[in-house]
Design a protein around this motif. Structure first.
Motif, PDB file in Angstrom:
ATOM      1  N   LEU A 124     -12.956 -42.368  13.391  1.00 32.35           N
ATOM      2  CA  LEU A 124     -12.769 -43.794  13.133  1.00 32.35           C
ATOM      3  C   LEU A 124     -11.675 -44.040  12.114  1.00 32.35           C
ATOM      4  O   LEU A 124     -11.431 -45.184  11.731  1.00 32.35           O
ATOM      5  N   ASP A 170      -7.893 -44.180  10.136  1.00 36.55           N
ATOM      6  CA  ASP A 170      -6.775 -45.064  10.468  1.00 36.55           C
ATOM      7  C   ASP A 170      -5.605 -44.341  11.108  1.00 36.55           C
ATOM      8  O   ASP A 170      -4.521 -44.908  11.265  1.00 36.55           O
ATOM      9  N   ALA A 225     -20.239 -48.413  10.866  1.00 36.24           N
ATOM     10  CA  ALA A 225     -19.536 -47.663  11.908  1.00 36.24           C
ATOM     11  C   ALA A 225     -19.355 -48.506  13.162  1.00 36.24           C
ATOM     12  O   ALA A 225     -18.267 -48.530  13.769  1.00 36.24           O
ATOM     13  N   THR A 274     -16.817 -51.367  12.524  1.00 34.01           N
ATOM     14  CA  THR A 274     -15.460 -50.816  12.464  1.00 34.01           C
ATOM     15  C   THR A 274     -14.940 -50.537  13.867  1.00 34.01           C
ATOM     16  O   THR A 274     -13.796 -50.864  14.203  1.00 34.01           O
ATOM     17  N   GLU A 286     -12.578 -55.204  10.173  1.00 33.77           N
ATOM     18  CA  GLU A 286     -12.504 -53.744  10.107  1.00 33.77           C
ATOM     19  C   GLU A 286     -12.356 -53.259   8.672  1.00 33.77           C
ATOM     20  O   GLU A 286     -12.957 -52.257   8.269  1.00 33.77           O
ATOM     21  N   SER A 343     -15.904 -53.702   6.945  1.00 34.82           N
ATOM     22  CA  SER A 343     -16.927 -52.756   7.412  1.00 34.82           C
ATOM     23  C   SER A 343     -16.588 -51.310   7.046  1.00 34.82           C
ATOM     24  O   SER A 343     -17.470 -50.542   6.640  1.00 34.82           O
ATOM     25  N   SER A 344     -15.319 -50.948   7.158  1.00 36.16           N
ATOM     26  CA  SER A 344     -14.936 -49.570   6.835  1.00 36.16           C
ATOM     27  C   SER A 344     -15.101 -49.262   5.353  1.00 36.16           C
ATOM     28  O   SER A 344     -15.230 -48.097   4.967  1.00 36.16           O
ATOM     29  N   SER A 345     -15.134 -50.306   4.514  1.00 33.38           N
ATOM     30  CA  SER A 345     -15.301 -50.113   3.072  1.00 33.38           C
ATOM     31  C   SER A 345     -16.658 -49.510   2.716  1.00 33.38           C
ATOM     32  O   SER A 345     -16.822 -48.927   1.645  1.00 33.38           O
ATOM     33  N   ILE A 386     -18.287 -47.208   4.628  1.00 34.48           N
ATOM     34  CA  ILE A 386     -18.522 -45.895   5.221  1.00 34.48           C
ATOM     35  C   ILE A 386     -18.452 -44.781   4.170  1.00 34.48           C
ATOM     36  O   ILE A 386     -19.370 -43.959   4.049  1.00 34.48           O
TER      37      ILE A 386
END
Length: 472
Positions: free
Chosen positions: A23, A25, A82, A85, A112, A115-117, A119
Protein backbone atom coordinates in the motif's frame (compact mmCIF):
# COMPACT_ATOMS: atom_id res chain seq x y z
CA UNK A 1 -6.87 -20.58 6.06
CA UNK A 2 -4.31 -19.75 8.72
CA UNK A 3 -5.47 -19.23 12.29
CA UNK A 4 -3.79 -17.85 15.39
CA UNK A 5 -3.18 -21.43 16.47
CA UNK A 6 -1.16 -22.38 13.38
CA UNK A 7 1.30 -19.46 13.07
CA UNK A 8 3.36 -17.49 15.58
CA UNK A 9 2.68 -13.85 16.39
CA UNK A 10 5.93 -12.76 14.75
CA UNK A 11 4.93 -14.51 11.50
CA UNK A 12 1.48 -12.90 11.71
CA UNK A 13 3.09 -9.45 11.95
CA UNK A 14 5.36 -10.32 9.02
CA UNK A 15 2.37 -11.30 6.85
CA UNK A 16 0.47 -8.13 7.66
CA UNK A 17 3.58 -6.00 7.05
CA UNK A 18 4.10 -7.70 3.67
CA UNK A 19 0.62 -6.76 2.46
CA UNK A 20 0.73 -3.29 4.01
CA UNK A 21 4.04 -2.74 2.20
CA UNK A 22 2.10 -2.99 -1.05
CA UNK A 23 0.00 0.00 0.00
CA UNK A 24 3.07 2.24 0.04
CA UNK A 25 3.43 5.32 -2.15
CA UNK A 26 5.69 3.62 -4.71
CA UNK A 27 2.66 3.34 -7.02
CA UNK A 28 2.35 7.15 -6.98
CA UNK A 29 4.82 7.16 -9.86
CA UNK A 30 2.52 4.93 -11.92
CA UNK A 31 -0.43 7.12 -10.95
CA UNK A 32 1.45 10.12 -12.31
CA UNK A 33 2.18 8.30 -15.58
CA UNK A 34 -1.47 7.31 -15.93
CA UNK A 35 -2.85 10.80 -15.24
CA UNK A 36 -0.50 12.36 -17.81
CA UNK A 37 -1.65 9.75 -20.33
CA UNK A 38 -5.27 10.78 -19.60
CA UNK A 39 -4.41 14.37 -20.48
CA UNK A 40 -3.51 15.95 -17.15
CA UNK A 41 -0.73 18.52 -17.14
CA UNK A 42 2.31 18.04 -14.92
CA UNK A 43 1.26 20.79 -12.53
CA UNK A 44 -2.10 19.15 -11.81
CA UNK A 45 -0.41 15.78 -11.36
CA UNK A 46 2.06 17.30 -8.90
CA UNK A 47 -0.75 18.86 -6.87
CA UNK A 48 -2.73 15.60 -6.80
CA UNK A 49 0.23 13.53 -5.65
CA UNK A 50 1.21 16.16 -3.09
CA UNK A 51 -2.26 16.30 -1.51
CA UNK A 52 -1.72 12.98 0.25
CA UNK A 53 1.63 14.12 1.64
CA UNK A 54 0.34 17.48 2.86
CA UNK A 55 -2.68 15.86 4.50
CA UNK A 56 -0.58 13.16 6.14
CA UNK A 57 1.86 15.65 7.60
CA UNK A 58 -1.07 17.50 9.21
CA UNK A 59 -2.70 14.37 10.61
CA UNK A 60 0.12 11.95 11.53
CA UNK A 61 0.85 13.52 14.91
CA UNK A 62 -2.87 13.55 15.74
CA UNK A 63 -3.18 9.95 14.53
CA UNK A 64 -0.33 8.89 16.80
CA UNK A 65 -1.93 10.66 19.75
CA UNK A 66 -5.25 8.92 19.07
CA UNK A 67 -3.52 5.53 18.91
CA UNK A 68 -1.80 6.30 22.22
CA UNK A 69 -5.00 7.22 24.03
CA UNK A 70 -7.55 4.95 22.40
CA UNK A 71 -9.51 2.31 24.26
CA UNK A 72 -10.67 0.99 20.88
CA UNK A 73 -8.97 -2.16 19.61
CA UNK A 74 -5.95 -0.98 17.61
CA UNK A 75 -6.33 -3.94 15.25
CA UNK A 76 -9.69 -2.55 14.11
CA UNK A 77 -8.07 0.85 13.57
CA UNK A 78 -5.44 -0.83 11.39
CA UNK A 79 -8.03 -2.73 9.33
CA UNK A 80 -10.11 0.39 8.69
CA UNK A 81 -7.03 2.45 7.79
CA UNK A 82 -5.84 -0.18 5.30
CA UNK A 83 -9.24 -0.42 3.61
CA UNK A 84 -9.73 3.35 3.40
CA UNK A 85 -6.22 3.79 2.00
CA UNK A 86 -6.88 1.15 -0.66
CA UNK A 87 -10.31 2.46 -1.64
CA UNK A 88 -9.09 6.05 -1.95
CA UNK A 89 -5.98 5.01 -3.89
CA UNK A 90 -8.13 2.92 -6.26
CA UNK A 91 -10.38 5.89 -7.09
CA UNK A 92 -8.02 6.73 -9.93
CA UNK A 93 -9.73 3.92 -11.87
CA UNK A 94 -12.79 6.17 -12.21
CA UNK A 95 -11.01 9.28 -13.51
CA UNK A 96 -12.22 10.13 -17.03
CA UNK A 97 -10.01 10.91 -20.01
CA UNK A 98 -8.98 14.53 -20.37
CA UNK A 99 -7.75 17.11 -17.90
CA UNK A 100 -10.84 16.58 -15.72
CA UNK A 101 -12.01 15.06 -12.42
CA UNK A 102 -9.48 17.04 -10.43
CA UNK A 103 -11.83 17.31 -7.45
CA UNK A 104 -12.22 13.53 -7.34
CA UNK A 105 -8.48 12.92 -7.24
CA UNK A 106 -7.76 15.71 -4.77
CA UNK A 107 -10.51 14.52 -2.39
CA UNK A 108 -9.46 10.89 -2.48
CA UNK A 109 -5.82 11.83 -1.95
CA UNK A 110 -6.82 13.77 1.16
CA UNK A 111 -8.73 10.71 2.43
CA UNK A 112 -5.73 8.53 1.60
CA UNK A 113 -3.45 10.88 3.53
CA UNK A 114 -5.65 10.73 6.64
CA UNK A 115 -6.16 6.97 6.62
CA UNK A 116 -2.55 6.09 5.84
CA UNK A 117 -1.47 8.21 8.83
CA UNK A 118 -2.85 5.55 11.17
CA UNK A 119 -1.07 2.55 9.62
CA UNK A 120 2.46 3.16 10.91
CA UNK A 121 1.46 4.05 14.50
CA UNK A 122 -0.94 1.09 14.65
CA UNK A 123 1.71 -1.43 13.57
CA UNK A 124 4.32 0.04 15.93
CA UNK A 125 1.88 0.16 18.86
CA UNK A 126 0.66 -3.40 18.33
CA UNK A 127 4.25 -4.63 18.04
CA UNK A 128 5.31 -2.90 21.26
CA UNK A 129 2.14 -4.09 23.02
CA UNK A 130 2.64 -7.70 21.96
CA UNK A 131 6.39 -8.11 22.46
CA UNK A 132 7.51 -5.47 24.94
CA UNK A 133 10.50 -3.09 24.78
CA UNK A 134 13.29 -5.68 24.84
CA UNK A 135 11.97 -7.67 21.86
CA UNK A 136 10.51 -4.67 20.02
CA UNK A 137 13.59 -4.03 17.88
CA UNK A 138 13.81 -7.61 16.64
CA UNK A 139 10.14 -7.86 15.65
CA UNK A 140 9.98 -4.33 14.25
CA UNK A 141 13.00 -5.13 12.05
CA UNK A 142 11.11 -8.16 10.76
CA UNK A 143 8.04 -6.01 10.08
CA UNK A 144 10.08 -3.44 8.16
CA UNK A 145 11.93 -6.15 6.20
CA UNK A 146 8.69 -7.79 5.06
CA UNK A 147 7.21 -4.37 4.30
CA UNK A 148 10.05 -3.80 1.84
CA UNK A 149 9.48 -7.24 0.33
CA UNK A 150 5.82 -6.32 -0.08
CA UNK A 151 6.81 -3.11 -1.86
CA UNK A 152 8.98 -5.17 -4.21
CA UNK A 153 6.07 -7.49 -4.99
CA UNK A 154 3.79 -4.48 -5.54
CA UNK A 155 6.21 -2.77 -7.94
CA UNK A 156 6.81 -5.98 -9.91
CA UNK A 157 3.09 -6.75 -10.24
CA UNK A 158 2.19 -3.16 -11.08
CA UNK A 159 5.04 -2.80 -13.56
CA UNK A 160 4.21 -6.08 -15.28
CA UNK A 161 0.53 -5.20 -15.50
CA UNK A 162 1.32 -1.70 -16.80
CA UNK A 163 3.67 -3.14 -19.44
CA UNK A 164 1.10 -5.66 -20.65
CA UNK A 165 -1.83 -3.22 -20.73
CA UNK A 166 0.11 -0.14 -22.00
CA UNK A 167 -0.98 2.58 -22.72
CA UNK A 168 -4.06 1.85 -20.55
CA UNK A 169 -2.18 1.01 -17.35
CA UNK A 170 -5.13 1.58 -14.99
CA UNK A 171 -5.44 -2.07 -14.00
CA UNK A 172 -2.07 -2.05 -12.24
CA UNK A 173 -3.79 -0.16 -9.39
CA UNK A 174 -5.90 -3.21 -8.57
CA UNK A 175 -2.79 -4.45 -6.75
CA UNK A 176 -3.58 -1.95 -3.99
CA UNK A 177 -7.12 -3.21 -3.42
CA UNK A 178 -6.08 -6.85 -3.31
CA UNK A 179 -3.26 -6.09 -0.89
CA UNK A 180 -5.59 -4.23 1.47
CA UNK A 181 -8.06 -7.12 1.60
CA UNK A 182 -5.28 -9.60 2.38
CA UNK A 183 -3.86 -7.26 5.03
CA UNK A 184 -7.25 -7.08 6.75
CA UNK A 185 -7.44 -10.87 6.80
CA UNK A 186 -3.95 -10.96 8.33
CA UNK A 187 -4.80 -8.38 11.01
CA UNK A 188 -7.22 -10.88 12.55
CA UNK A 189 -4.20 -13.06 13.35
CA UNK A 190 -2.45 -10.34 15.38
CA UNK A 191 -2.51 -10.24 19.19
CA UNK A 192 -3.85 -7.11 20.82
CA UNK A 193 -1.12 -7.24 23.44
CA UNK A 194 -0.81 -5.08 26.53
CA UNK A 195 -2.76 -1.86 25.97
CA UNK A 196 -0.55 0.38 28.11
CA UNK A 197 2.69 -1.06 26.81
CA UNK A 198 1.48 -0.22 23.30
CA UNK A 199 1.67 3.48 24.11
CA UNK A 200 5.13 3.26 25.63
CA UNK A 201 4.32 2.54 29.27
CA UNK A 202 5.44 -0.53 31.15
CA UNK A 203 2.22 -2.50 31.24
CA UNK A 204 -0.78 -3.39 33.32
CA UNK A 205 0.30 -6.36 35.43
CA UNK A 206 3.04 -7.10 37.95
CA UNK A 207 4.97 -8.98 35.28
CA UNK A 208 4.39 -9.41 31.59
CA UNK A 209 5.85 -12.51 29.99
CA UNK A 210 7.08 -12.21 26.46
CA UNK A 211 8.25 -15.26 24.56
CA UNK A 212 10.76 -14.69 21.82
CA UNK A 213 12.55 -17.59 20.21
CA UNK A 214 11.39 -19.78 23.06
CA UNK A 215 12.87 -17.67 25.84
CA UNK A 216 10.65 -16.03 28.44
CA UNK A 217 11.43 -12.49 29.52
CA UNK A 218 9.88 -10.45 32.28
CA UNK A 219 9.26 -6.74 32.50
CA UNK A 220 8.85 -5.17 35.92
CA UNK A 221 5.89 -2.87 35.63
CA UNK A 222 4.63 0.27 37.24
CA UNK A 223 3.02 0.51 40.63
CA UNK A 224 -0.28 -1.32 40.46
CA UNK A 225 -3.40 -1.00 42.52
CA UNK A 226 -7.16 -0.89 42.47
CA UNK A 227 -10.05 -1.74 40.02
CA UNK A 228 -11.36 -3.60 36.93
CA UNK A 229 -11.99 -4.44 33.17
CA UNK A 230 -10.06 -4.41 29.87
CA UNK A 231 -7.68 -7.00 28.57
CA UNK A 232 -5.59 -8.45 25.97
CA UNK A 233 -6.74 -12.01 25.70
CA UNK A 234 -4.61 -12.96 22.76
CA UNK A 235 -0.94 -13.15 21.93
CA UNK A 236 2.25 -13.90 23.67
CA UNK A 237 1.36 -11.67 26.58
CA UNK A 238 -0.96 -12.79 29.31
CA UNK A 239 -2.33 -9.68 30.98
CA UNK A 240 -5.26 -9.24 33.32
CA UNK A 241 -8.71 -7.92 32.66
CA UNK A 242 -8.26 -4.36 33.77
CA UNK A 243 -9.61 -0.85 33.70
CA UNK A 244 -6.66 1.47 33.35
CA UNK A 245 -6.69 4.95 34.78
CA UNK A 246 -3.37 6.75 35.04
CA UNK A 247 -3.05 9.88 37.11
CA UNK A 248 -2.60 12.95 34.95
CA UNK A 249 0.96 13.65 36.05
CA UNK A 250 2.04 10.04 35.46
CA UNK A 251 2.45 10.57 31.70
CA UNK A 252 4.84 13.12 30.25
CA UNK A 253 3.27 16.34 29.02
CA UNK A 254 3.24 17.09 25.31
CA UNK A 255 5.63 19.98 25.81
CA UNK A 256 8.06 17.85 27.81
CA UNK A 257 8.42 15.22 25.09
CA UNK A 258 8.06 17.58 22.08
CA UNK A 259 10.82 19.84 23.42
CA UNK A 260 13.18 17.00 24.27
CA UNK A 261 16.45 17.70 22.49
CA UNK A 262 16.59 14.25 20.93
CA UNK A 263 13.05 14.57 19.57
CA UNK A 264 13.84 17.95 18.02
CA UNK A 265 17.09 16.73 16.43
CA UNK A 266 15.40 13.64 14.97
CA UNK A 267 12.57 15.74 13.51
CA UNK A 268 14.92 18.23 11.85
CA UNK A 269 17.31 15.54 10.63
CA UNK A 270 14.47 13.58 9.04
CA UNK A 271 12.95 16.72 7.53
CA UNK A 272 16.14 17.77 5.76
CA UNK A 273 16.98 14.21 4.68
CA UNK A 274 13.60 13.77 2.99
CA UNK A 275 13.64 17.33 1.67
CA UNK A 276 16.86 16.48 -0.14
CA UNK A 277 15.94 12.90 -1.03
CA UNK A 278 12.33 12.57 -2.20
CA UNK A 279 12.68 14.41 -5.50
CA UNK A 280 15.75 12.44 -6.56
CA UNK A 281 13.75 9.38 -7.67
CA UNK A 282 11.44 11.55 -9.79
CA UNK A 283 14.43 13.19 -11.47
CA UNK A 284 16.05 9.80 -11.98
CA UNK A 285 12.87 8.46 -13.63
CA UNK A 286 12.75 11.49 -15.92
CA UNK A 287 16.39 11.02 -16.92
CA UNK A 288 15.95 7.31 -17.63
CA UNK A 289 12.49 7.25 -19.17
CA UNK A 290 11.92 10.06 -21.54
CA UNK A 291 8.57 11.04 -23.06
CA UNK A 292 6.65 10.47 -26.24
CA UNK A 293 5.93 13.42 -28.52
CA UNK A 294 2.54 13.93 -26.84
CA UNK A 295 4.20 14.22 -23.43
CA UNK A 296 3.15 10.79 -22.18
CA UNK A 297 5.72 8.41 -20.73
CA UNK A 298 7.29 5.91 -23.13
CA UNK A 299 6.44 2.26 -22.69
CA UNK A 300 10.15 1.52 -22.25
CA UNK A 301 10.19 3.73 -19.15
CA UNK A 302 7.78 1.49 -17.24
CA UNK A 303 10.17 -1.43 -16.56
CA UNK A 304 12.93 1.06 -15.76
CA UNK A 305 10.79 2.88 -13.22
CA UNK A 306 9.60 -0.41 -11.73
CA UNK A 307 13.20 -1.61 -11.73
CA UNK A 308 14.31 1.50 -9.85
CA UNK A 309 11.70 0.88 -7.17
CA UNK A 310 12.50 -2.85 -6.96
CA UNK A 311 16.28 -2.32 -6.74
CA UNK A 312 15.89 0.27 -3.98
CA UNK A 313 13.43 -1.86 -2.01
CA UNK A 314 15.57 -4.97 -2.46
CA UNK A 315 18.58 -3.10 -1.09
CA UNK A 316 16.45 -1.70 1.74
CA UNK A 317 15.52 -5.27 2.66
CA UNK A 318 19.21 -6.19 2.83
CA UNK A 319 20.05 -3.04 4.80
CA UNK A 320 17.21 -3.78 7.23
CA UNK A 321 18.42 -7.34 7.76
CA UNK A 322 22.05 -6.26 8.19
CA UNK A 323 21.10 -3.34 10.44
CA UNK A 324 19.06 -5.63 12.68
CA UNK A 325 21.99 -8.04 13.02
CA UNK A 326 24.41 -5.20 13.73
CA UNK A 327 22.25 -3.55 16.40
CA UNK A 328 21.73 -6.89 18.11
CA UNK A 329 25.50 -7.39 17.90
CA UNK A 330 26.16 -4.23 19.88
CA UNK A 331 26.31 -1.48 17.24
CA UNK A 332 24.85 1.84 18.37
CA UNK A 333 22.07 3.73 16.61
CA UNK A 334 24.24 6.68 15.63
CA UNK A 335 26.85 5.06 13.33
CA UNK A 336 24.21 3.14 11.36
CA UNK A 337 21.96 6.17 11.04
CA UNK A 338 24.94 8.25 9.90
CA UNK A 339 25.79 5.60 7.30
CA UNK A 340 22.29 5.98 5.90
CA UNK A 341 22.55 9.77 5.76
CA UNK A 342 25.92 9.67 3.99
CA UNK A 343 24.54 7.70 1.03
CA UNK A 344 22.41 10.62 -0.20
CA UNK A 345 25.08 13.16 -1.26
CA UNK A 346 27.04 10.35 -2.93
CA UNK A 347 23.91 9.26 -4.81
CA UNK A 348 23.17 12.81 -6.02
CA UNK A 349 26.78 13.27 -7.14
CA UNK A 350 26.81 10.01 -9.09
CA UNK A 351 23.53 10.75 -10.88
CA UNK A 352 24.88 14.14 -11.93
CA UNK A 353 28.09 12.76 -13.41
CA UNK A 354 26.34 9.70 -14.93
CA UNK A 355 23.31 11.51 -16.35
CA UNK A 356 24.46 10.74 -19.91
CA UNK A 357 26.20 7.44 -19.16
CA UNK A 358 23.19 5.22 -19.83
CA UNK A 359 20.24 3.74 -18.02
CA UNK A 360 22.17 0.94 -16.31
CA UNK A 361 24.52 3.38 -14.59
CA UNK A 362 21.65 5.58 -13.47
CA UNK A 363 19.66 2.60 -12.24
CA UNK A 364 22.60 1.37 -10.15
CA UNK A 365 22.42 4.52 -7.98
CA UNK A 366 19.24 3.11 -6.48
CA UNK A 367 21.44 0.79 -4.43
CA UNK A 368 22.50 3.85 -2.44
CA UNK A 369 18.87 4.90 -2.08
CA UNK A 370 18.13 1.45 -0.69
CA UNK A 371 20.98 1.60 1.81
CA UNK A 372 20.01 5.06 3.02
CA UNK A 373 16.30 4.33 3.18
CA UNK A 374 16.89 0.92 4.77
CA UNK A 375 18.98 2.19 7.67
CA UNK A 376 16.79 5.28 8.13
CA UNK A 377 13.54 3.31 8.12
CA UNK A 378 14.88 0.67 10.51
CA UNK A 379 16.35 3.03 13.07
CA UNK A 380 13.48 5.53 13.11
CA UNK A 381 11.20 3.43 15.39
CA UNK A 382 14.23 2.29 17.41
CA UNK A 383 15.17 5.89 18.15
CA UNK A 384 11.59 6.89 18.99
CA UNK A 385 11.25 3.94 21.37
CA UNK A 386 14.59 4.85 23.01
CA UNK A 387 13.47 8.45 23.49
CA UNK A 388 9.88 7.87 24.60
CA UNK A 389 9.47 4.51 26.32
CA UNK A 390 8.08 5.19 29.78
CA UNK A 391 6.57 8.56 28.84
CA UNK A 392 3.29 7.24 27.41
CA UNK A 393 3.89 9.26 24.23
CA UNK A 394 5.47 6.65 21.93
CA UNK A 395 2.92 6.84 19.11
CA UNK A 396 2.47 10.59 19.15
CA UNK A 397 6.22 11.01 18.60
CA UNK A 398 6.11 8.36 15.87
CA UNK A 399 3.44 10.54 14.27
CA UNK A 400 5.28 13.81 14.87
CA UNK A 401 8.52 12.57 13.36
CA UNK A 402 6.67 11.02 10.41
CA UNK A 403 4.93 14.37 9.83
CA UNK A 404 8.28 16.14 9.71
CA UNK A 405 9.65 13.54 7.32
CA UNK A 406 6.51 13.83 5.17
CA UNK A 407 6.73 17.62 5.07
CA UNK A 408 10.29 17.37 3.81
CA UNK A 409 9.35 14.82 1.15
CA UNK A 410 6.32 16.77 -0.06
CA UNK A 411 8.25 20.04 -0.34
CA UNK A 412 11.03 18.16 -2.10
CA UNK A 413 8.73 16.87 -4.84
CA UNK A 414 6.96 20.22 -5.22
CA UNK A 415 9.98 22.54 -5.22
CA UNK A 416 12.31 20.04 -6.88
CA UNK A 417 10.05 19.72 -9.91
CA UNK A 418 9.74 23.51 -10.13
CA UNK A 419 13.52 23.70 -10.30
CA UNK A 420 13.56 21.00 -13.00
CA UNK A 421 11.02 22.96 -15.04
CA UNK A 422 12.92 26.24 -14.83
CA UNK A 423 16.58 25.24 -14.59
CA UNK A 424 16.87 21.57 -15.50
CA UNK A 425 17.63 18.23 -13.87
CA UNK A 426 21.22 18.97 -12.89
CA UNK A 427 20.21 22.10 -10.98
CA UNK A 428 17.57 20.15 -9.05
CA UNK A 429 20.04 17.39 -8.19
CA UNK A 430 22.67 19.93 -7.17
CA UNK A 431 20.17 21.48 -4.78
CA UNK A 432 19.49 18.05 -3.26
CA UNK A 433 23.24 17.46 -2.93
CA UNK A 434 23.74 20.69 -0.98
CA UNK A 435 20.70 20.08 1.23
CA UNK A 436 21.83 16.53 2.01
CA UNK A 437 24.80 17.87 3.98
CA UNK A 438 22.54 19.55 6.57
CA UNK A 439 21.15 16.37 8.22
CA UNK A 440 24.65 14.84 8.29
CA UNK A 441 26.10 17.79 10.20
CA UNK A 442 23.06 18.15 12.44
CA UNK A 443 22.84 14.50 13.51
CA UNK A 444 26.59 13.96 13.89
CA UNK A 445 27.13 16.93 16.20
CA UNK A 446 23.82 17.30 18.04
CA UNK A 447 22.36 13.80 18.51
CA UNK A 448 23.59 11.68 21.42
CA UNK A 449 23.72 7.89 21.27
CA UNK A 450 20.41 6.45 22.52
CA UNK A 451 21.20 2.72 22.54
CA UNK A 452 20.69 1.32 26.04
CA UNK A 453 18.67 4.34 27.20
CA UNK A 454 15.20 2.88 26.62
CA UNK A 455 12.91 3.28 29.64
CA UNK A 456 15.45 5.15 31.74
CA UNK A 457 13.54 8.40 31.45
CA UNK A 458 10.28 6.81 32.55
CA UNK A 459 8.27 8.44 35.28
CA UNK A 460 6.88 6.43 38.13
CA UNK A 461 3.37 5.78 36.89
CA UNK A 462 0.52 4.74 39.14
CA UNK A 463 -1.97 2.51 37.38
CA UNK A 464 -5.17 1.30 38.96
CA UNK A 465 -5.67 -2.37 38.24
CA UNK A 466 -7.25 -5.39 39.77
CA UNK A 467 -5.82 -8.64 38.39
CA UNK A 468 -8.49 -11.15 37.47
CA UNK A 469 -7.64 -14.64 36.22
CA UNK A 470 -4.10 -14.12 34.99
CA UNK A 471 -2.92 -17.10 32.95
CA UNK A 472 0.63 -18.29 32.78
Amino acid sequence: MFSRHTITDKVAFALVSFFLGQLGDGLNIFQGIYLVALGWNEGSVGIALSMMGFTALLTQTIAGDIIDKTTFDRRKFLSMAALMTAFSASAILFVKEGNVDHATMYTTKIIEGVSSSFIGPCVAALTLAAFGPDTFDEVMASNIFWGHVGSIASAVLAGLTAWITYPNIRYCFLVIGLSALLAVVGVKLLPEGDVLMGRGLKGTSDTVAVHSSGDAKEYVNMEVKGSASRSSTQGNISSPNCSVTAEENAISSYWEIFSDRKTVILCFTGFFFHFANANVLLVLGELMGGDNEDGSTKRSAIPLIAGAIVLAQFTMSGATYAGDKMTRGGWGRKPLFMAGLLTLPLRCFLIIIWKDAGEAWLLSTQILDGLGGGFFGLLHPYLVADITFGTGRFNVIMGLTASCFGLGGTLSNLLGQMVVEKYGHVASLSGSLVLSVIPIVLFSFAMPETAGQRGKIAKSVTVQVEAVGVSA
